[in-house]
Motif scaffolding. Sequence first.
Motif, PDB file in Angstrom:
ATOM      1  N   THR A  43     -21.737 -33.198 -13.509  1.00  0.00           N
ATOM      2  CA  THR A  43     -21.996 -31.919 -13.628  1.00  0.00           C
ATOM      3  C   THR A  43     -21.103 -30.977 -12.625  1.00  0.00           C
ATOM      4  N   GLY A  44     -20.536 -29.796 -12.889  1.00  0.00           N
ATOM      5  CA  GLY A  44     -20.028 -28.922 -11.961  1.00  0.00           C
ATOM      6  C   GLY A  44     -20.689 -28.675 -10.723  1.00  0.00           C
ATOM      7  N   HIS A  45     -22.061 -28.578 -10.699  1.00  0.00           N
ATOM      8  CA  HIS A  45     -22.901 -28.207  -9.640  1.00  0.00           C
ATOM      9  C   HIS A  45     -22.502 -29.448  -8.604  1.00  0.00           C
ATOM     10  N   SER A  46     -22.289 -30.432  -8.729  1.00  0.00           N
ATOM     11  CA  SER A  46     -21.675 -31.475  -7.699  1.00  0.00           C
ATOM     12  C   SER A  46     -20.653 -30.815  -6.882  1.00  0.00           C
ATOM     13  N   GLU A  47     -19.715 -30.494  -7.632  1.00  0.00           N
ATOM     14  CA  GLU A  47     -18.476 -30.132  -7.028  1.00  0.00           C
ATOM     15  C   GLU A  47     -18.664 -28.820  -6.149  1.00  0.00           C
ATOM     16  N   VAL A  48     -19.068 -27.733  -6.787  1.00  0.00           N
ATOM     17  CA  VAL A  48     -19.457 -26.618  -6.094  1.00  0.00           C
ATOM     18  C   VAL A  48     -20.622 -26.823  -4.950  1.00  0.00           C
ATOM     19  N   PHE A  49     -21.514 -27.486  -5.054  1.00  0.00           N
ATOM     20  CA  PHE A  49     -22.200 -27.735  -3.927  1.00  0.00           C
ATOM     21  C   PHE A  49     -21.703 -28.154  -2.803  1.00  0.00           C
ATOM     22  N   THR A  50     -20.886 -29.209  -2.962  1.00  0.00           N
ATOM     23  CA  THR A  50     -20.265 -30.145  -1.923  1.00  0.00           C
ATOM     24  C   THR A  50     -19.477 -29.198  -1.197  1.00  0.00           C
ATOM     25  N   LYS A  51     -18.444 -28.130  -1.909  1.00  0.00           N
ATOM     26  CA  LYS A  51     -17.518 -27.440  -1.186  1.00  0.00           C
ATOM     27  C   LYS A  51     -18.495 -26.403  -0.438  1.00  0.00           C
ATOM     28  N   MET A  52     -19.408 -25.806  -1.070  1.00  0.00           N
ATOM     29  CA  MET A  52     -20.278 -24.885  -0.262  1.00  0.00           C
ATOM     30  C   MET A  52     -20.870 -25.362   0.927  1.00  0.00           C
ATOM     31  N   ILE A  53     -21.450 -26.603   0.936  1.00  0.00           N
ATOM     32  CA  ILE A  53     -21.844 -27.391   2.058  1.00  0.00           C
ATOM     33  C   ILE A  53     -20.965 -27.706   3.052  1.00  0.00           C
ATOM     34  N   ASN A  54     -20.017 -28.458   2.457  1.00  0.00           N
ATOM     35  CA  ASN A  54     -18.890 -28.886   3.689  1.00  0.00           C
ATOM     36  C   ASN A  54     -17.960 -27.915   4.201  1.00  0.00           C
ATOM     37  N   THR A  55     -17.843 -26.648   3.484  1.00  0.00           N
ATOM     38  CA  THR A  55     -17.211 -25.521   4.288  1.00  0.00           C
ATOM     39  C   THR A  55     -17.945 -24.734   4.672  1.00  0.00           C
ATOM     40  N   GLY A  56     -19.334 -24.631   4.699  1.00  0.00           N
ATOM     41  CA  GLY A  56     -20.150 -23.332   4.866  1.00  0.00           C
ATOM     42  C   GLY A  56     -20.442 -22.754   6.226  1.00  0.00           C
ATOM     43  N   GLY A  57     -19.982 -23.550   7.034  1.00  0.00           N
ATOM     44  CA  GLY A  57     -20.233 -23.178   8.460  1.00  0.00           C
ATOM     45  C   GLY A  57     -21.597 -22.915   8.929  1.00  0.00           C
ATOM     46  N   ALA A  58     -21.815 -22.220   9.612  1.00  0.00           N
ATOM     47  CA  ALA A  58     -23.373 -22.018  10.386  1.00  0.00           C
ATOM     48  C   ALA A  58     -24.353 -22.052   9.391  1.00  0.00           C
ATOM     49  N   ASP A  59     -24.010 -21.468   8.189  1.00  0.00           N
ATOM     50  CA  ASP A  59     -25.236 -21.045   7.037  1.00  0.00           C
ATOM     51  C   ASP A  59     -25.607 -22.653   6.601  1.00  0.00           C
ATOM     52  N   MET A  60     -24.965 -23.787   6.745  1.00  0.00           N
ATOM     53  CA  MET A  60     -25.259 -24.772   6.354  1.00  0.00           C
ATOM     54  C   MET A  60     -25.824 -25.718   7.387  1.00  0.00           C
ATOM     55  N   LYS A  61     -26.086 -25.227   8.586  1.00  0.00           N
ATOM     56  CA  LYS A  61     -26.689 -25.828   9.738  1.00  0.00           C
ATOM     57  C   LYS A  61     -26.225 -27.227   9.968  1.00  0.00           C
ATOM     58  N   GLY A  62     -24.999 -27.557   9.897  1.00  0.00           N
ATOM     59  CA  GLY A  62     -24.601 -28.751  10.113  1.00  0.00           C
ATOM     60  C   GLY A  62     -24.606 -29.879   9.249  1.00  0.00           C
ATOM     61  N   TYR A  63     -25.164 -29.652   7.942  1.00  0.00           N
ATOM     62  CA  TYR A  63     -25.220 -30.553   6.816  1.00  0.00           C
ATOM     63  C   TYR A  63     -23.989 -30.847   6.248  1.00  0.00           C
ATOM     64  N   LYS A  64     -23.542 -31.840   5.787  1.00  0.00           N
ATOM     65  CA  LYS A  64     -22.138 -32.486   4.959  1.00  0.00           C
ATOM     66  C   LYS A  64     -22.515 -33.414   4.055  1.00  0.00           C
ATOM     67  N   VAL A  65     -21.884 -33.279   3.079  1.00  0.00           N
ATOM     68  CA  VAL A  65     -22.098 -34.284   1.875  1.00  0.00           C
ATOM     69  C   VAL A  65     -20.996 -35.209   2.272  1.00  0.00           C
ATOM     70  N   ILE A  66     -21.372 -36.513   2.590  1.00  0.00           N
ATOM     71  CA  ILE A  66     -20.765 -37.489   2.773  1.00  0.00           C
ATOM     72  C   ILE A  66     -20.450 -38.731   1.826  1.00  0.00           C
ATOM     73  N   ALA A  67     -21.360 -38.686   0.879  1.00  0.00           N
ATOM     74  CA  ALA A  67     -21.275 -40.159  -0.009  1.00  0.00           C
ATOM     75  C   ALA A  67     -21.932 -39.723  -1.324  1.00  0.00           C
ATOM     76  N   ALA A  68     -21.580 -40.353  -2.441  1.00  0.00           N
ATOM     77  CA  ALA A  68     -21.970 -39.863  -3.788  1.00  0.00           C
ATOM     78  C   ALA A  68     -22.110 -41.299  -4.537  1.00  0.00           C
ATOM     79  N   TYR A  69     -23.135 -41.229  -5.421  1.00  0.00           N
ATOM     80  CA  TYR A  69     -23.277 -42.234  -6.532  1.00  0.00           C
ATOM     81  C   TYR A  69     -22.867 -41.599  -7.712  1.00  0.00           C
ATOM     82  N   PRO A  70     -21.722 -41.865  -8.505  1.00  0.00           N
ATOM     83  CA  PRO A  70     -21.139 -41.039  -9.510  1.00  0.00           C
ATOM     84  C   PRO A  70     -21.800 -40.884 -10.806  1.00  0.00           C
ATOM     85  N   HIS A  71     -22.887 -42.065 -11.266  1.00  0.00           N
ATOM     86  CA  HIS A  71     -23.291 -42.088 -12.593  1.00  0.00           C
ATOM     87  C   HIS A  71     -24.622 -41.339 -12.812  1.00  0.00           C
TER      88      HIS A  71
END
Length: 325
Positions: A43-71
């Motif tokens: 789903t496109g949400h996986s890509e959008v959410f990853t980008k927002m979290i991993n480039t979101g700065g302080a609003d994301m409180k330090g969280y990062k998407v680091i791994a994914a099970y694709p299926h």
Amino acid sequence: MNRRHFIQQTALLSAAGLLVPESSFAAEFSDTGKRVGIIGLDTGHSEVFTKMINTGGADMKGYKVIAAYPHGSKDIESALKMKPDIIKAVQAMGVELVGSIEELLDKVDVILLESNDGRVHPEQALKVFKAGKKVFIDKPVASSLADAQAIFKAAEKYNTPVFSSSALRFDANVQKVVLGSIGSVTGADVYTPGDMDKNHLDLAWYAIHGIEMLFTVMGTGCRTVTRTHTEGTDLIVGVWNDGRIGTVRAIRKGASNIAGVAFGEKGIGQLGPFSSYEPLVEKIITFFETGNPPVSPAETLEIFKFINAAQESKKRKGAVVEMAY
């Protein structure tokens, strides 16, 4: 906004920002408690959410998407078609692919369950619950009312925080109404794309966006549901316990969007249209921090009871169906 427009927005968001180097966050990021894993890259949400979290700065409180099970989906054509491009996109953002949910759970602290197909959610979510990791389950939480009930029952059994929501719940205009901009809400009419999938309750597949917006401003307490169905349109009328009326127009032919109008004691307020996933993602991050779900299981289940009642009304050719409690 239909599924095609969501995918187009995903592509624009990906092109607009800088991508992180093609190294794995799983290897570099070790802030315990902040490591996010994704289940389902179909789903496109996986890509959008990853980008927002991993480039979101302080609003994301330090969280990062680091791994994914694709299926996720095994047979929904639209999901399988977008999956390869989404996999490439999240890998380019440094996300490591893993071969099983169990392997993912060993690497991360919290979960975004994004599989496009609600049928796989009960099995996938159960593994997360058993591991005791907080999880956001993207819409639809399940393909049927029975499965939705089973998911929340399992979460309670394993004492694992969970919530599910459409981004439309946190739309700025919707939240203005919730916060009292028009006084007490006396009724609401919403419209939404009504695309259906044969494997899901009709209105759970896409119209749930509009339905969730309706329940956000009306609250729980719907008593009866009536559905008029044609090839191009559904019109669903809900009557609440206090006599208020809420309607959903699910559109499959002609122009459509996700928006509506709320009626109040002091004014009339616009709902929608969809503008951004950012408010939802911020709510998810806050949920990961606190463990407090912004949407209760009871409300999500009432939404599914509404959808299930609408399915029954269709079978009974537009009969009035009492909500099951």
